[in-house]
Design an enzyme around this catalytic site. Structure first.
Site, mmCIF file in Angstrom:
data_model
loop_
_atom_site.group_PDB
_atom_site.id
_atom_site.type_symbol
_atom_site.label_atom_id
_atom_site.label_comp_id
_atom_site.label_asym_id
_atom_site.label_seq_id
_atom_site.Cartn_x
_atom_site.Cartn_y
_atom_site.Cartn_z
ATOM 1 C CB THR A 1 -53.062 -85.140 31.603
ATOM 2 O OG1 THR A 1 -54.347 -85.629 31.997
ATOM 3 C CG2 THR A 1 -51.993 -86.031 32.215
ATOM 4 C CE1 TYR B 1 -62.605 -84.593 29.140
ATOM 5 C CE2 TYR B 1 -60.677 -83.166 28.989
ATOM 6 C CZ TYR B 1 -61.407 -84.105 29.672
ATOM 7 O OH TYR B 1 -60.961 -84.578 30.878
ATOM 8 C CE LYS C 1 -61.055 -87.719 28.820
ATOM 9 N NZ LYS C 1 -59.725 -87.208 29.244
#
Length: 314
Positions: free
Chosen positions: A49, A137, A165
């Site tokens: 992001t 992740y 995550k």
């Protein structure tokens, strides 16, 4: 000492840019203060992001050093430290530790599409190399490598691994991980298309590692609260259904295009995207502005209510 415990909203922060294209550290300070005041528990800077793949190595190091000066203890500061190789990743981890970071998030290196056994070994070597809390992740949509829960549970036993995550669509994988009761926070991506938020939180997950918190930190913090008592399930249900249009909008383009454009539209200091990413077409952005108005986020956060209808009508 036990492992660091993170619960709640872990926001993958955008990287704000000045008009000349450089990282805007004044905007970073503003955004970090806003998140701390609205319930965000931790932020990840330089995740996907944060347009990390388009930041130069020297920009990445400067970003860590300068944003760490804004840390005041209200939130944990994590940094994306994934490099193009194991050695590069370890170098970024060492730099983050030296700067005083609370932790780092690692994904598999992009593009190489290595087999899962090699990616597990990569994570293990990085976890061994630096005494720093690390989150893993598992993000096959971005990097193609997809770790099975057996790989993940072995890695989560490492003393430096504090967060997982998960960004697959496999509810069964999340269930298997949580059933093992790992000494590690289990979070999921907030994408409604993956569909992990409801099962992860209902099965005992510890929060969300999210993108939508960039535009509604208080709402996503409420959504990401673990279910320590039965009443939280009702709060979660109401919040999730209310925010569903916003969640769909923020994932209506590759991240962070939709959320960053919407932030700029409401007056948050986001700046532009780095090329080759381009802003949303006006008619697409207008849908997001209308959602902001319907949810009352302009009133809640003090954004310019007069400007929003004009943009939505374009």
């Amino acid at each position: 000492m036990g492992k660091m415990r993170i619960e709640g909203s872990f926001v993958a922060l955008i990287t704000p840019f000045n008009a000349d294209g450089r990282v805007d550290f004044g905007a970073f300070r503003t955004l970090l203060d806003w998140h701390a005041a609205n319930g965000t528990a931790a932020v990840l800077m330089m995740g996907s992001t944060g347009e990390v793949s388009m930041l130069a190595p020297e920009e990445r190091r400067e970003l860590v050093e300068r944003t760490m000066a804004f840390r005041d203890g209200r939130m944990r500061f994590f940094y994306g430290c994934t490099g193009n190789s194991t050695d590069a990743t370890i170098g970024y981890l060492r730099h983050a530790k030296a700067a005083g970071a609370d932790g780092a998030i690692l994904a598999a290196p992009a593009y190489i599409c290595a087999p899962e056994a090699d990616i597990e070994a990569y994570f293990a070597e990085c976890l061994d190399a630096v005494e720093l809390p690390v989150g893993i992740y598992n993000n096959p949509p971005r990097v193609k490598s997809d770790l099975h829960w057996d790989h993940l549970l072995r890695l989560m036993r490492h003393p430096n691994c504090v967060v997982l995550k998960e960004s697959t669509t496999r509810v069964g994988q999340v269930a298997q991980v949580l059933a093992a009761r790992p000494d590690c926070a289990v979070m999921c991506c907030d994408s409604p298309n993956l569909g992990l938020v409801v099962p992860t939180m209902s099965l005992g997950g510890h929060g969300t590692a999210n993108m939508t918190g960039n535009i509604d930190p208080a709402g996503i913090a409420r959504l990401s609260t673990p279910w320590h008592d039965p009443a939280q399930a009702a709060v979660f249900r109401e919040t999730y259904l209310r925010l569903l249009p916003l969640l769909h909008f923020t994932y209506s383009a590759i991240n962070p295009v939709a959320v960053k454009c919407l932030m700029k539209a409401v007056g948050l200091p986001a700046g532009d995207l780095r090329r080759p990413l381009r802003a949303l077409p006006p008619e697409h952005l207008a849908r997001g502005v209308e959602i902001v108005r319907r949810l009352g986020l302009d009133r809640q956060y003090g954004w310019s209510a007069g400007a929003l209808p004009a943009l939505a009508a374009e």
